[in-house]
Design a protein around this motif. Sequence first.
Motif, PDB file in Angstrom:
ATOM      1  N   VAL A  47       0.835  -1.201   0.000  1.00 51.12           N
ATOM      2  CA  VAL A  47       0.000   0.000   0.000  1.00 51.12           C
ATOM      3  C   VAL A  47       0.866   1.246   0.000  1.00 51.12           C
ATOM      4  CG1 VAL A  47      -1.612   1.342   1.378  1.00 51.12           C
ATOM      5  CG2 VAL A  47      -1.958  -1.107   1.093  1.00 51.12           C
ATOM      6  N   ALA A  51       2.233   1.969  -3.379  1.00 50.14           N
ATOM      7  CA  ALA A  51       1.221   2.499  -4.289  1.00 50.14           C
ATOM      8  C   ALA A  51       1.041   3.991  -4.117  1.00 50.14           C
ATOM      9  CB  ALA A  51      -0.111   1.793  -4.060  1.00 50.14           C
ATOM     10  N   GLY A  52       1.359   4.490  -2.908  1.00 50.72           N
ATOM     11  CA  GLY A  52       1.174   5.923  -2.669  1.00 50.72           C
ATOM     12  C   GLY A  52       2.430   6.741  -2.849  1.00 50.72           C
ATOM     13  N   LEU A 100       2.469  10.362  -4.339  1.00 52.14           N
ATOM     14  CA  LEU A 100       1.818  11.518  -3.709  1.00 52.14           C
ATOM     15  C   LEU A 100       2.757  12.721  -3.695  1.00 52.14           C
ATOM     16  CD1 LEU A 100       0.007  10.020  -0.579  1.00 52.14           C
ATOM     17  CD2 LEU A 100      -1.030  10.963  -2.629  1.00 52.14           C
ATOM     18  N   THR A 157      -8.345   7.133  -1.197  1.00 55.19           N
ATOM     19  CA  THR A 157      -8.146   7.410  -2.619  1.00 55.19           C
ATOM     20  C   THR A 157      -8.044   6.077  -3.358  1.00 55.19           C
ATOM     21  OG1 THR A 157      -5.731   7.414  -2.417  1.00 55.19           O
ATOM     22  CG2 THR A 157      -6.874   9.522  -2.044  1.00 55.19           C
ATOM     23  N   PRO A 158      -8.134   6.099  -4.685  1.00 57.49           N
ATOM     24  CA  PRO A 158      -7.981   4.845  -5.429  1.00 57.49           C
ATOM     25  C   PRO A 158      -6.638   4.162  -5.171  1.00 57.49           C
ATOM     26  CG  PRO A 158      -8.941   6.530  -6.830  1.00 57.49           C
ATOM     27  CD  PRO A 158      -8.525   7.218  -5.568  1.00 57.49           C
ATOM     28  N   GLU A 159      -5.615   4.954  -4.887  1.00 51.35           N
ATOM     29  CA  GLU A 159      -4.284   4.386  -4.683  1.00 51.35           C
ATOM     30  C   GLU A 159      -4.062   3.876  -3.261  1.00 51.35           C
ATOM     31  OE1 GLU A 159      -4.526   7.246  -7.896  1.00 51.35           O
ATOM     32  OE2 GLU A 159      -4.816   7.537  -5.736  1.00 51.35           O
ATOM     33  N   ILE A 160      -4.671   4.525  -2.286  1.00 56.25           N
ATOM     34  CA  ILE A 160      -4.403   4.201  -0.883  1.00 56.25           C
ATOM     35  C   ILE A 160      -5.728   3.990  -0.157  1.00 56.25           C
ATOM     36  CG2 ILE A 160      -3.271   4.965   1.248  1.00 56.25           C
ATOM     37  CD1 ILE A 160      -1.539   6.796  -0.459  1.00 56.25           C
ATOM     38  N   ALA A 184      -4.495   8.742   3.483  1.00 57.91           N
ATOM     39  CA  ALA A 184      -4.450   8.659   2.022  1.00 57.91           C
ATOM     40  C   ALA A 184      -4.203  10.011   1.381  1.00 57.91           C
ATOM     41  CB  ALA A 184      -5.752   8.060   1.502  1.00 57.91           C
TER      42      ALA A 184
END
Length: 324
Positions: free
Chosen positions: A10, A13-14, A17, A190-193, A213
């Motif tokens: 996870v 994936a972020g 940012l 968010t879609p990413e987190i 997120a």
Amino acid sequence: MRRTTRLAAVAAAGAALSVLAAGPASAGDPTVTDPHVVAHFDFAAGQQAENIALEPDGSADITWAFAHQVARVAKDGTTEVVATLPEVPGGSTPVGGPVALGIARAKDGTLYVTYATGTDKTGIWRIAPGGEPEQIGFGFPANAFPNGLALDEECGTLYAADTILGQVWSLPVTGGEPTVWATGTELEPTPEIPFAANGLKFHNGAVWVSNTARGTLLRIPVGPEPDRAAGPIETKATGLTFIDDFAFTGHGDTVLAALIMDHKVELVRPDGTHKTVLTKADGLDGPTSVAVHAKTVYVNSAAFFTQTDPDPNLLLAKISKNKL
């Protein structure tokens, strides 16, 4: 998937940012000095230090996430387990198994703890001084993840941030079924987190919430009696990458925030600008929560993302008196 691997995925994936630059130093900033680790915990035993409530003598009541226990740590590092939440066979959460998360303390010494299990044991639990844990918050959805917790003792209300559902729950301190108190895009993942509303504090007539997120610190005014409804959500600070829990340095709106992935504590000014005051070099290892008592700062580290020699611990530092 192991919980450390899942959380690391996870985090990766972020990584995209954006982070806002910290603002310039201010003459009114409190200073944080003399950081030192006073207690080390056992990662393998599930003693990931997650959240803090403080006793009048300066001892710290700490939730150990995967051990689902509350430990009391004196300022000299002496540690004792004061409560263990019940085992939940087959319990599952987005971070692995059942986890003890937020903690709040009433003036009479009663402790309240959020427990996420993926079962009907998910909710808010009460621990009376010298007593056994008792579930008082029932009826949370199976996918609820009540995390940061705060008590408005004057009005007899508990507030909990839900990290997966992206909302704030409220519950009478006497117990019962929770109510969804606040919702909005600002609280959501968010879609990413998928980890959103996280830390939560009741401060000066408002509920403050961090969103992991979105890297934001939010303020939600509490309306007047009788319903005390949530007011419009205000964004007070941005660019706080992977913010977890936070604490106020005094009566004003200056905040110390734990950035779990960056191994930092940020000082966040009332205007939203911020600067780093503690780092991994000081002993932080995935900091999860912050508390302030008089002139002492407490920081929990859970070491969730350390692949070698994880060191969950409690760090103390000195903070100068300030009026912000």
